[in-house]
Every structure is written in C-alpha cells, then in structure tokens.
Design a protein around this motif. Structure first.
Motif, PDB file in Angstrom:
ATOM      1  N   ALA A   1       0.832  -1.206   0.000  1.00  0.00           N
ATOM      2  CA  ALA A   1       0.000   0.000   0.000  1.00  0.00           C
ATOM      3  C   ALA A   1       0.869   1.259   0.000  1.00  0.00           C
ATOM      4  O   ALA A   1       0.594   2.224  -0.717  1.00  0.00           O
ATOM      5  CB  ALA A   1      -0.934  -0.009   1.206  1.00  0.00           C
ATOM      6  N   THR A   2       1.934   1.247   0.803  1.00  0.00           N
ATOM      7  CA  THR A   2       2.832   2.412   0.862  1.00  0.00           C
ATOM      8  C   THR A   2       3.548   2.626  -0.469  1.00  0.00           C
ATOM      9  O   THR A   2       3.585   3.741  -1.005  1.00  0.00           O
ATOM     10  CB  THR A   2       3.869   2.241   1.983  1.00  0.00           C
ATOM     11  N   ALA A   3       4.107   1.549  -0.998  1.00  0.00           N
ATOM     12  CA  ALA A   3       4.763   1.645  -2.308  1.00  0.00           C
ATOM     13  C   ALA A   3       3.762   2.073  -3.371  1.00  0.00           C
ATOM     14  O   ALA A   3       4.101   2.817  -4.296  1.00  0.00           O
ATOM     15  CB  ALA A   3       5.391   0.306  -2.682  1.00  0.00           C
ATOM     16  N   GLY A   4       2.528   1.635  -3.216  1.00  0.00           N
ATOM     17  CA  GLY A   4       1.484   1.911  -4.206  1.00  0.00           C
ATOM     18  C   GLY A   4       1.156   3.385  -4.326  1.00  0.00           C
ATOM     19  O   GLY A   4       1.126   3.929  -5.432  1.00  0.00           O
ATOM     20  N   TRP A   5       0.922   4.050  -3.198  1.00  0.00           N
ATOM     21  CA  TRP A   5       0.539   5.472  -3.308  1.00  0.00           C
ATOM     22  C   TRP A   5       1.716   6.326  -3.757  1.00  0.00           C
ATOM     23  O   TRP A   5       1.523   7.323  -4.464  1.00  0.00           O
ATOM     24  CB  TRP A   5      -0.085   5.995  -2.009  1.00  0.00           C
ATOM     25  N   ILE A   6       2.939   5.922  -3.380  1.00  0.00           N
ATOM     26  CA  ILE A   6       4.107   6.646  -3.871  1.00  0.00           C
ATOM     27  C   ILE A   6       4.214   6.485  -5.386  1.00  0.00           C
ATOM     28  O   ILE A   6       4.523   7.433  -6.118  1.00  0.00           O
ATOM     29  CB  ILE A   6       5.391   6.144  -3.182  1.00  0.00           C
TER      30      ILE A   6
ATOM     31  N   SER B   1       4.301   9.183  -8.465  1.00  0.00           N
ATOM     32  CA  SER B   1       5.427   9.126  -9.387  1.00  0.00           C
ATOM     33  C   SER B   1       4.966   9.152 -10.841  1.00  0.00           C
ATOM     34  O   SER B   1       5.452   9.958 -11.651  1.00  0.00           O
ATOM     35  CB  SER B   1       6.249   7.860  -9.135  1.00  0.00           C
ATOM     36  N   PHE B   2       4.018   8.295 -11.190  1.00  0.00           N
ATOM     37  CA  PHE B   2       3.587   8.223 -12.582  1.00  0.00           C
ATOM     38  C   PHE B   2       2.730   9.420 -12.987  1.00  0.00           C
ATOM     39  O   PHE B   2       2.660   9.758 -14.169  1.00  0.00           O
ATOM     40  CB  PHE B   2       2.876   6.899 -12.848  1.00  0.00           C
ATOM     41  N   THR B   3       2.091  10.066 -12.030  1.00  0.00           N
ATOM     42  CA  THR B   3       1.396  11.316 -12.330  1.00  0.00           C
ATOM     43  C   THR B   3       2.415  12.364 -12.779  1.00  0.00           C
ATOM     44  O   THR B   3       2.217  13.064 -13.780  1.00  0.00           O
ATOM     45  CB  THR B   3       0.627  11.824 -11.099  1.00  0.00           C
ATOM     46  N   LEU B   4       3.519  12.450 -12.046  1.00  0.00           N
ATOM     47  CA  LEU B   4       4.581  13.386 -12.413  1.00  0.00           C
ATOM     48  C   LEU B   4       5.268  12.980 -13.713  1.00  0.00           C
ATOM     49  O   LEU B   4       5.733  13.830 -14.470  1.00  0.00           O
ATOM     50  CB  LEU B   4       5.607  13.478 -11.283  1.00  0.00           C
TER      51      LEU B   4
ATOM     52  N   ALA C   1       0.693   4.753 -20.901  1.00  0.00           N
ATOM     53  CA  ALA C   1       1.654   3.958 -20.144  1.00  0.00           C
ATOM     54  C   ALA C   1       1.728   4.412 -18.690  1.00  0.00           C
ATOM     55  O   ALA C   1       1.790   3.588 -17.771  1.00  0.00           O
ATOM     56  CB  ALA C   1       3.034   4.062 -20.804  1.00  0.00           C
ATOM     57  N   CYS C   2       1.705   5.729 -18.474  1.00  0.00           N
ATOM     58  CA  CYS C   2       1.773   6.252 -17.108  1.00  0.00           C
ATOM     59  C   CYS C   2       0.508   5.938 -16.313  1.00  0.00           C
ATOM     60  O   CYS C   2       0.578   5.689 -15.102  1.00  0.00           O
ATOM     61  CB  CYS C   2       2.020   7.756 -17.140  1.00  0.00           C
ATOM     62  N   ILE C   3      -0.629   5.950 -16.985  1.00  0.00           N
ATOM     63  CA  ILE C   3      -1.874   5.557 -16.308  1.00  0.00           C
ATOM     64  C   ILE C   3      -1.773   4.107 -15.857  1.00  0.00           C
ATOM     65  O   ILE C   3      -2.199   3.741 -14.751  1.00  0.00           O
ATOM     66  CB  ILE C   3      -3.089   5.776 -17.237  1.00  0.00           C
ATOM     67  N   GLY C   4      -1.182   3.266 -16.713  1.00  0.00           N
ATOM     68  CA  GLY C   4      -0.956   1.876 -16.331  1.00  0.00           C
ATOM     69  C   GLY C   4       0.004   1.762 -15.159  1.00  0.00           C
ATOM     70  O   GLY C   4      -0.204   0.947 -14.247  1.00  0.00           O
TER      71      GLY C   4
ATOM     72  N   ALA D   1       0.492   3.986 -12.787  1.00  0.00           N
ATOM     73  CA  ALA D   1      -0.278   4.364 -11.598  1.00  0.00           C
ATOM     74  C   ALA D   1      -1.232   3.241 -11.208  1.00  0.00           C
ATOM     75  O   ALA D   1      -1.459   2.985 -10.021  1.00  0.00           O
ATOM     76  CB  ALA D   1      -1.047   5.654 -11.860  1.00  0.00           C
ATOM     77  N   GLY D   2      -1.755   2.546 -12.224  1.00  0.00           N
ATOM     78  CA  GLY D   2      -2.654   1.414 -11.969  1.00  0.00           C
ATOM     79  C   GLY D   2      -1.978   0.317 -11.174  1.00  0.00           C
ATOM     80  O   GLY D   2      -2.602  -0.315 -10.304  1.00  0.00           O
ATOM     81  N   PHE D   3      -0.702   0.069 -11.451  1.00  0.00           N
ATOM     82  CA  PHE D   3       0.036  -0.923 -10.665  1.00  0.00           C
ATOM     83  C   PHE D   3       0.152  -0.472  -9.215  1.00  0.00           C
ATOM     84  O   PHE D   3       0.168  -1.292  -8.296  1.00  0.00           O
ATOM     85  CB  PHE D   3       1.426  -1.154 -11.264  1.00  0.00           C
ATOM     86  N   GLY D   4       0.229   0.852  -9.017  1.00  0.00           N
ATOM     87  CA  GLY D   4       0.242   1.360  -7.659  1.00  0.00           C
ATOM     88  C   GLY D   4      -1.069   1.089  -6.946  1.00  0.00           C
ATOM     89  O   GLY D   4      -1.089   0.618  -5.801  1.00  0.00           O
ATOM     90  N   PHE D   5      -2.180   1.380  -7.624  1.00  0.00           N
ATOM     91  CA  PHE D   5      -3.500   1.090  -7.048  1.00  0.00           C
ATOM     92  C   PHE D   5      -3.665  -0.410  -6.809  1.00  0.00           C
ATOM     93  O   PHE D   5      -4.241  -0.835  -5.802  1.00  0.00           O
ATOM     94  CB  PHE D   5      -4.611   1.596  -7.968  1.00  0.00           C
ATOM     95  N   ASP D   6      -3.170  -1.213  -7.744  1.00  0.00           N
ATOM     96  CA  ASP D   6      -3.239  -2.670  -7.595  1.00  0.00           C
ATOM     97  C   ASP D   6      -2.533  -3.100  -6.317  1.00  0.00           C
ATOM     98  O   ASP D   6      -3.032  -3.954  -5.580  1.00  0.00           O
ATOM     99  CB  ASP D   6      -2.605  -3.340  -8.817  1.00  0.00           C
ATOM    100  N   GLY D   7      -1.378  -2.485  -6.049  1.00  0.00           N
ATOM    101  CA  GLY D   7      -0.655  -2.805  -4.822  1.00  0.00           C
ATOM    102  C   GLY D   7      -1.423  -2.399  -3.576  1.00  0.00           C
ATOM    103  O   GLY D   7      -1.439  -3.126  -2.574  1.00  0.00           O
TER     104      GLY D   7
END
Length: 196
Positions: free
Chosen positions: A37-42, A46-49, A79-82, A84-90
C-alpha cells in the motif's frame, strides 16, 4: 504548458527528477516482490509526475518531429496511467491480504482482460515510451548522444529488473533512471519549443 518560461521549465525539471526518484523510494517499500500500500501510493504520485516529464521531453522534439512527438506523448500517457494502476493494484491487494506472488497472479488471472488493458499492456509501453523519447531527443539534437543512450539503457533495464523481481537490479536501474532524467532535464536544448 510550454517550456519557454521559468515556471514551466522548473515545473518540468521538478517532474523529471521527482518521478524516477519516487519510483526509487517506492522500491524500498515492496514486500516479497509485491507492491505494498505504501509503495502503491508513492507509485501513483510518481507516474502522475511522469506524465509531465514525458510532456516536456516530447515538447522538446515537437518542432523537429511533430507527428512522432504527438503520438509518442499519447502512448506515454496511457503507459503512465498503467504505471499508476500498478500502484492502485498494490494498495488493493495489500488491503486484501495478498502477500505472495502466486496469490497475486491468481487474482490477476481471475480478473482477466480488464487488467490486461489497464495494467499489463500500458505497463509494457512505459519502457518503450522512454526508449522512444530517448531516440527522438538524440535525433533532434536536444541531448548529447551519451545522455540519450543512458536514458534508453535505463528504460530497457526497467522491465529486465522488475519482471524477475530481483531487488538489487531494480535499485541499480532506479539509480540509472534518476541519473538519466536529471541529465535530460538540465542538458536538453533550451529556448522556445513550440511553433507560433
């Protein structure tokens, strides 16, 4: 946004440095090869930036390669949306108590096609977008060849270090990503990057 004001240039440079730096930080919060979860929101931040970072890189080559830069940026956003999606997945799999790679894979297989479109396909396009940006930056003479090559090497290292889930390789590649992005941000040709 254009890259012909101090604010826009500084915003782009901030994104260029912060995006890979946050990915590097998030790596320290993974567990058993999984995004927590922590790695995910970071990772989401990251991918937003990284969208801003890609925008600036493709804007730098827009005058020389208008079609390639436009299409390249569109693919990079996907690609960046994807990413970020991996972050949400985490975040979600961590909340569900999934702590092993085998359980995560079983969950992903159960979801099926939606994750292919929203995660895995754009995930594959992310390093390709970095490679493409590096090639265009070199071809447009916006960076020295060795700087562009370093960006390309870091991009290729992204999946090669993460797919086998080798922690040390991921940290090495993260360092290359940060270094290459800093060099691009401060070495890319200055001046107006748009046509009137």
């Amino acid at each position: 946004m254009t890259l012909d004001t101090k604010l826009s240039i500084n915003t782009w440079r901030f994104a260029m440095v912060a995006a890979p730096l946050l990915i590097a930080v998030s790596q320290f919060f993974t567990y058993n090869g999984l995004v927590t979860a922590t790695a995910g929101w970071i990772q989401v931040i990251s991918f937003t930036l990284w969208i801003v970072a890609f925008y600036g890189m493709f804007l730098k080559v827009n005058v020389t390669f208008p079609t390639y830069s436009t299409l390249g940026f569109l693919i990079a956003v996907y690609a960046c949306i994807g990413g970020a999606g991996f972050g949400f997945d985490g975040i979600y799999t961590d909340a569900m108590g999934i702590t092993s790679i085998s359980d995560a894979r079983a969950f992903h297989l159960e979801v099926g096609l939606p994750l292919i479109i929203s995660l895995f396909l754009p995930g594959a396009l992310f390093p390709l977008s970095l490679v493409f940006a590096g090639v265009l930056l070199i071809s447009a003479k916006q960076v020295n060849i060795w700087v562009g090559v370093l960006l390309i090497i870091a991009a290729i290292g992204f999946p090669l270090s993460r797919m086998p889930r080798i922690e040390l390789l991921s940290h090495i590649d993260n360092a290359l990503l940060v270094l290459s992005h800093i060099l691009v941000a401060f070495a890319a040709g200055s001046g107006s990057t748009h046509k009137n």
